[in-house]
Enzyme design. Structure first.
Site, PDB file in Angstrom:
ATOM      1  CD  GLU A  27      -2.986   1.236   2.186  1.00 34.47           C
ATOM      2  OE1 GLU A  27      -3.070   0.045   3.086  1.00 34.47           O
ATOM      3  OE2 GLU A  27      -3.732   2.142   2.373  1.00 34.47           O
ATOM      4  CG  ASN A  72      -7.987   2.525   5.057  1.00 34.72           C
ATOM      5  OD1 ASN A  72      -8.884   1.695   4.717  1.00 34.72           O
ATOM      6  ND2 ASN A  72      -7.440   2.788   6.321  1.00 34.72           N
ATOM      7  CG  ASN A 172      -9.312  -1.191   1.311  1.00 25.58           C
ATOM      8  OD1 ASN A 172      -9.045  -2.257   1.695  1.00 25.58           O
ATOM      9  ND2 ASN A 172      -9.373  -0.167   2.394  1.00 25.58           N
ATOM     10  CD  GLU A 173     -10.595  -2.572   5.678  1.00 23.92           C
ATOM     11  OE1 GLU A 173     -10.513  -1.241   6.152  1.00 23.92           O
ATOM     12  OE2 GLU A 173      -9.748  -3.258   6.194  1.00 23.92           O
ATOM     13  CE1 TYR A 244      -3.632  -6.204   9.014  1.00 22.27           C
ATOM     14  CE2 TYR A 244      -6.073  -5.110   8.887  1.00 22.27           C
ATOM     15  CZ  TYR A 244      -4.659  -5.388   8.288  1.00 22.27           C
ATOM     16  OH  TYR A 244      -4.401  -4.871   7.002  1.00 22.27           O
ATOM     17  CD  GLU A 292      -6.284  -4.565   4.164  1.00 24.00           C
ATOM     18  OE1 GLU A 292      -5.956  -4.249   5.384  1.00 24.00           O
ATOM     19  OE2 GLU A 292      -6.594  -3.844   3.479  1.00 24.00           O
ATOM     20  CD  GLN A 355       0.294  -2.171   4.364  1.00 19.99           C
ATOM     21  OE1 GLN A 355       1.193  -1.457   3.567  1.00 19.99           O
ATOM     22  NE2 GLN A 355      -1.053  -1.191   4.709  1.00 19.99           N
TER      23      GLN A 355
HETATM   24  O1  AHR Z   1      -3.293  -2.358   6.052  1.00 19.36           O
HETATM   25  C1  AHR Z   1      -3.462  -1.561   6.779  1.00 19.36           C
HETATM   26  C2  AHR Z   1      -4.938  -0.666   6.803  1.00 19.36           C
HETATM   27  O2  AHR Z   1      -6.013  -1.670   7.277  1.00 19.36           O
HETATM   28  C3  AHR Z   1      -5.595  -0.798   5.353  1.00 19.36           C
HETATM   29  O3  AHR Z   1      -4.988   0.367   4.467  1.00 19.36           O
HETATM   30  C4  AHR Z   1      -6.639  -0.789   5.473  1.00 19.36           C
HETATM   31  O4  AHR Z   1      -7.567  -1.595   4.351  1.00 19.36           O
HETATM   32  C5  AHR Z   1      -7.106  -1.744   6.699  1.00 19.36           C
HETATM   33  O5  AHR Z   1      -8.160  -1.086   7.571  1.00 19.36           O
END
Ligand code: AHR
Length: 512
Positions: A27, A72, A172-173, A244, A292, A355
């Site tokens: 990213e 993002n 994305n999201e 995450y 992700e 990432q």
């Molecule tokens: O990977 C970091 C961020 O986490 C990304 O930009 C977003 O898609 C997610 O919330």
């Protein structure tokens, strides 16, 4: 000492190992691109400015596909800013990460880098501030051979051959209120359908990923997927998942069992997608793109947290953002998350460790300085390079332990693959026990084992504790070593896993 018995049968398989399961994510965020993969002027930079030391680590990691350019970031991005002569590219504000984007690195640079890294591109389009027209224009620019305004522009910009990008993310999201251009499920479902339709009219061979929920704790989780897929089922091929995990309030027992949450998340999205399939009388199945996933210490106070960066006020190029240092504990958790993904390889066809460099990443770099492997590099590289052929369906019967968040969990977590062509079974094993070793026996049915070809273990280094990490001064402190004492006993392999460990054992096998 805890105990586990694992049984696998040659004929009981989940399906082929999905090649795209070992993806990652670049990213335009923090130092992932600038001073991560790209740093002109670095002693290791090649002619395009790509760091050779990083390229070599990326190849070693075994990454198959890389999602780009966000995240993002993509929801405020104009792809046109990143093509054409670098000196004429605009500097812009990146609102998502409170940074200055120079656009010195864009689509052509990424395609060149991906070629050198030997990875497939997974390109995201902006469905936050932009829409159908920008999305279809990007597909034409990237994939149309020539003879049209946009494809000829690509040729003039230095790429006579199309990039041939097959895999595309529709935003994305988009369910997240923090997202630039955040939408309701109906708004997004309609937009994704129309953008996807227009993109496939330009290139019918592309594969599309619709945004699922940003995480399974979102209040709209479940209904979001249902609504989006009701709109977009015929157009899209995959739905995304993001997760995450972090150790919270010292509850390491639950943290070590977070793969149970991943299992549940995956199975819930499969159920939702299949319910939409049944209700809509569709033939095709929608697969999952876990695009992700990682450990991310969102609550760790620090100068590199997104809040701290925006509160500081100033606008900077590639500030340090969320450069988490990963421990032995994190590596074991990442190993179990990989096990979960592999065990669900019949439906999870794409997954991206988020990432790749510096930003919550397996590889860290210093500007002008070295690059090194974090602890989590190891389970990823071992599985990406060794999981081949078919995923085996394992029966695990072993001791369990109690967790606050997820109930009872197996102390030993496992996955395995069988590569008939090369006569090899690869087993990926984690011991979640913090104090106890685990005695493991593995029985293979329908396969004769000729020898133990490899046995490696990653655990707490001598004289350290479970928080041990690698850094520029000690880049190899946490790394796998030989796992001694693996023995063959007829059709059974016996081994002992040290407390808090991740192991890979490979057997040379023939069909019996
Ligand atoms: O990977 C970091 C961020 O986490 C990304 O930009 C977003 O898609 C997610 O919330």
């Amino acid at each position: 000492m805890s105990r586990a018995t694992i049984t696998a049968d040659r004929d009981f398989t989940v399906g082929p190992v999905p090649h795209r399961l070992f993806g990652s994510f670049v990213e335009h965020m923090g130092r992932c691109v600038y001073s991560g993969i790209y740093e002109p002027g670095h002693p290791q930079a090649e002619e395009h400015g790509f760091r050779r030391d990083v390229l070599s680590l990326v190849r070693e990691l075994g990454v198959s596909v890389v999602r780009y350019p966000g995240g993002n970031f993509v929801s405020g991005y104009r792809w046109e800013d990143g093509v054409g002569p670098v000196s004429q590219r605009p500097r812009r504000i990146d609102g998502a990460w409170h940074s200055i984007e120079t656009n010195a690195f864009g689509l052509h640079e990424f395609a060149d880098w991906a070629r050198q890294a030997d990875v497939e591109i997974m390109e995201a389009v902006n469905l936050g501030t932009r829409g159908v027209d920008a999305a279809r224009s990007l597909v034409e620019y990237a994939n149309h051979p020539g003879g049209t305004c946009l494809s000829d522009l690509r040729r003039r910009n230095g790429s006579p051959d199309p990039f041939g990008i097959k895999l595309w993310c529709l935003g994305n999201e988009m369910d997240g209120p923090w997202q630039i251009g955040h939408k309701s499920a109906d708004e997004y479902g309609r937009l994704a359908t129309e953008a996807g339709k227009a993109m496939k009219l330009v290139d019918p061979s592309i594969e599309l990923v619709a945004c699922g929920s940003s995480n399974s704790g979102m209040p709209t989780f479940g209904t979001w997927e249902q609504t989006v897929l009701r709109h977009a089922y015929d157009v899209v091929d995959n739905i995304s998942l993001h997760a995450y995990y972090e150790e919270q309030d010292g509850d390491v027992a639950s943290f070590l069992a977070t793969a149970l949450d991943m299992d549940h998340f995956i199975e819930s999205v499969v159920a939702t997608a299949d319910a939409v399939r049944a209700a809509g009388k569709h033939d095709k199945r929608i697969n999952l793109s876990f695009d992700e996933w990682n450990v991310w210490y969102t609550r760790r106070p620090g100068e590199d947290q997104p809040d701290a960066i925006s509160e500081r006020g100033g606008w900077h190029e590639h500030p340090r953002i969320i450069e988490d240092a990963y421990s032995v504990t994190d590596a074991v958790v990442v190993g179990t998350l990989l096990n979960s993904l592999l065990r669900h390889g019949d439906r999870v066809r794409i997954a991206n460790l988020a990432q790749l460099v510096n930003v919550i990443a397996p590889i860290l770099t210093e500007e002008g300085g070295p690059a090194w492997r974090q602890s989590i590099f190891w389970p990823f590289s071992q599985m990406a390079n060794r999981a081949k052929g078919q995923v085996l369906r394992l029966a695990v019967d072993g001791d369990r332990y109690r967790t606050e968040k997820f109930g009872d969990a197996d102390l030993v977590d496992a996955s395995a693959t069988w590569d008939d062509e090369n006569g090899c079974v690869s087993m990926f094993l984690a011991n979640r026990g913090l104090e106890e070793s685990a005695e493991v026996s593995v029985a293979l049915r329908g396969l004769d084992t000729a020898r133990i070809a490899r046995a490696e273990v990653l655990t707490v280094p001598a004289g350290a504790d479970r928080f041990a990490t690698n850094d520029a001064g000690r880049p190899d402190r946490v790394r796998p070593a030989a796992l001694d004492g693996v023995v063959l006993d007829g059709a059974t392999t016996r081994l002992t896993l040290p407390p808090l460990s991740w192991a890979v054992v490979e057997l040379d096998v023939t069909r019996s």
